[in-house]
Design a protein around this motif. Sequence first.
Motif, mmCIF file in Angstrom:
data_model
loop_
_atom_site.group_PDB
_atom_site.id
_atom_site.type_symbol
_atom_site.label_atom_id
_atom_site.label_comp_id
_atom_site.label_asym_id
_atom_site.label_seq_id
_atom_site.Cartn_x
_atom_site.Cartn_y
_atom_site.Cartn_z
ATOM 1 N N SER A 151 0.829 -1.215 0.000
ATOM 2 C CA SER A 151 0.000 0.000 0.000
ATOM 3 C C SER A 151 0.862 1.263 0.000
ATOM 4 O O SER A 151 0.463 2.274 -0.579
ATOM 5 C CB SER A 151 -0.965 -0.006 1.181
ATOM 6 N N VAL A 152 2.041 1.214 0.618
ATOM 7 C CA VAL A 152 2.949 2.361 0.586
ATOM 8 C C VAL A 152 3.274 2.708 -0.863
ATOM 9 O O VAL A 152 3.269 3.877 -1.263
ATOM 10 C CB VAL A 152 4.241 2.066 1.381
ATOM 11 N N GLU A 153 3.520 1.678 -1.672
ATOM 12 C CA GLU A 153 3.833 1.903 -3.084
ATOM 13 C C GLU A 153 2.616 2.378 -3.866
ATOM 14 O O GLU A 153 2.706 3.306 -4.667
ATOM 15 C CB GLU A 153 4.403 0.633 -3.715
ATOM 16 N N VAL A 154 1.486 1.761 -3.626
ATOM 17 C CA VAL A 154 0.267 2.141 -4.344
ATOM 18 C C VAL A 154 -0.078 3.599 -4.055
ATOM 19 O O VAL A 154 -0.353 4.381 -4.969
ATOM 20 C CB VAL A 154 -0.905 1.206 -3.972
ATOM 21 N N PHE A 155 -0.029 3.980 -2.793
ATOM 22 C CA PHE A 155 -0.372 5.353 -2.446
ATOM 23 C C PHE A 155 0.677 6.337 -2.938
ATOM 24 O O PHE A 155 0.350 7.471 -3.292
ATOM 25 C CB PHE A 155 -0.639 5.490 -0.951
ATOM 26 N N GLY A 156 1.935 5.921 -3.009
ATOM 27 C CA GLY A 156 2.969 6.780 -3.590
ATOM 28 C C GLY A 156 2.692 7.057 -5.055
ATOM 29 O O GLY A 156 2.845 8.185 -5.533
ATOM 30 N N VAL A 157 2.260 6.038 -5.754
ATOM 31 C CA VAL A 157 1.930 6.192 -7.174
ATOM 32 C C VAL A 157 0.717 7.100 -7.336
ATOM 33 O O VAL A 157 0.718 8.023 -8.152
ATOM 34 C CB VAL A 157 1.679 4.810 -7.834
ATOM 35 N N VAL A 158 -0.329 6.859 -6.558
ATOM 36 C CA VAL A 158 -1.587 7.601 -6.706
ATOM 37 C C VAL A 158 -1.462 9.022 -6.152
ATOM 38 O O VAL A 158 -1.760 10.001 -6.834
ATOM 39 C CB VAL A 158 -2.747 6.852 -6.021
ATOM 40 N N ARG A 159 -1.005 9.138 -4.927
ATOM 41 C CA ARG A 159 -0.996 10.436 -4.244
ATOM 42 C C ARG A 159 0.116 11.347 -4.753
ATOM 43 O O ARG A 159 -0.083 12.534 -4.961
ATOM 44 C CB ARG A 159 -0.845 10.225 -2.736
ATOM 45 N N GLU A 182 4.276 9.387 -8.410
ATOM 46 C CA GLU A 182 5.620 8.850 -8.630
ATOM 47 C C GLU A 182 5.485 7.429 -9.146
ATOM 48 O O GLU A 182 4.447 6.800 -9.013
ATOM 49 C CB GLU A 182 6.450 8.890 -7.345
ATOM 50 N N GLY A 183 6.532 6.934 -9.756
ATOM 51 C CA GLY A 183 6.512 5.567 -10.258
ATOM 52 C C GLY A 183 6.617 4.556 -9.130
ATOM 53 O O GLY A 183 7.066 4.863 -8.028
ATOM 54 N N PHE A 184 6.176 3.339 -9.424
ATOM 55 C CA PHE A 184 6.331 2.245 -8.467
ATOM 56 C C PHE A 184 7.807 2.067 -8.187
ATOM 57 O O PHE A 184 8.621 2.013 -9.113
ATOM 58 C CB PHE A 184 5.724 0.961 -9.052
ATOM 59 N N ASN A 185 8.177 1.983 -6.917
ATOM 60 C CA ASN A 185 9.581 1.897 -6.525
ATOM 61 C C ASN A 185 9.851 0.496 -5.980
ATOM 62 O O ASN A 185 9.642 0.233 -4.795
ATOM 63 C CB ASN A 185 9.874 2.970 -5.468
ATOM 64 N N PRO A 186 10.326 -0.433 -6.849
ATOM 65 C CA PRO A 186 10.529 -1.807 -6.390
ATOM 66 C C PRO A 186 11.583 -1.929 -5.288
ATOM 67 O O PRO A 186 11.474 -2.790 -4.424
ATOM 68 C CB PRO A 186 10.944 -2.562 -7.648
ATOM 69 N N GLU A 187 12.560 -1.043 -5.283
ATOM 70 C CA GLU A 187 13.583 -1.088 -4.230
ATOM 71 C C GLU A 187 12.987 -0.737 -2.876
ATOM 72 O O GLU A 187 13.258 -1.392 -1.874
ATOM 73 C CB GLU A 187 14.728 -0.133 -4.569
ATOM 74 N N ARG A 188 12.142 0.287 -2.843
ATOM 75 C CA ARG A 188 11.495 0.658 -1.585
ATOM 76 C C ARG A 188 10.544 -0.448 -1.128
ATOM 77 O O ARG A 188 10.477 -0.774 0.055
ATOM 78 C CB ARG A 188 10.744 1.988 -1.742
ATOM 79 N N TYR A 189 9.805 -1.036 -2.069
ATOM 80 C CA TYR A 189 8.904 -2.144 -1.741
ATOM 81 C C TYR A 189 9.702 -3.292 -1.139
ATOM 82 O O TYR A 189 9.346 -3.833 -0.090
ATOM 83 C CB TYR A 189 8.156 -2.585 -3.005
ATOM 84 N N ASP A 190 10.824 -3.626 -1.755
ATOM 85 C CA ASP A 190 11.689 -4.684 -1.243
ATOM 86 C C ASP A 190 12.174 -4.354 0.167
ATOM 87 O O ASP A 190 12.141 -5.208 1.056
ATOM 88 C CB ASP A 190 12.873 -4.872 -2.197
#
Length: 88
Positions: free
Chosen positions: A56-64, A67-75
């Motif tokens: 959800s951190v990634e999804v909300f970063g993209v929506v809000r 920004e692009g999906f950040n796979p490194e941050r997700y990892d």
Amino acid sequence: MGNQPNSSIVGKVIIEAVENQLAVNHPPKVRKTLDRLLALGISHEEAIKYIACALSVEVFGVVRDSEGFNPERYDNNLECLPDLPWED
């Protein structure tokens, strides 16, 4: 507020996304995280919810933040579980 989706619907969609990631084993870190959380004694349902929080951190970063999906941050957020990404 009329066009904003219901938070319970969004939560279900994110859980479904986690289950899809597990089904296709992509990214593989999701399966490894699930196994690690289960080994810690966390129930399967709760482990999925933890992973959904990281996603959800990634999804909300993209929506809000547009920004692009950040796979490194997700990892990194998966690696920190069961500590939640917004807890310090």
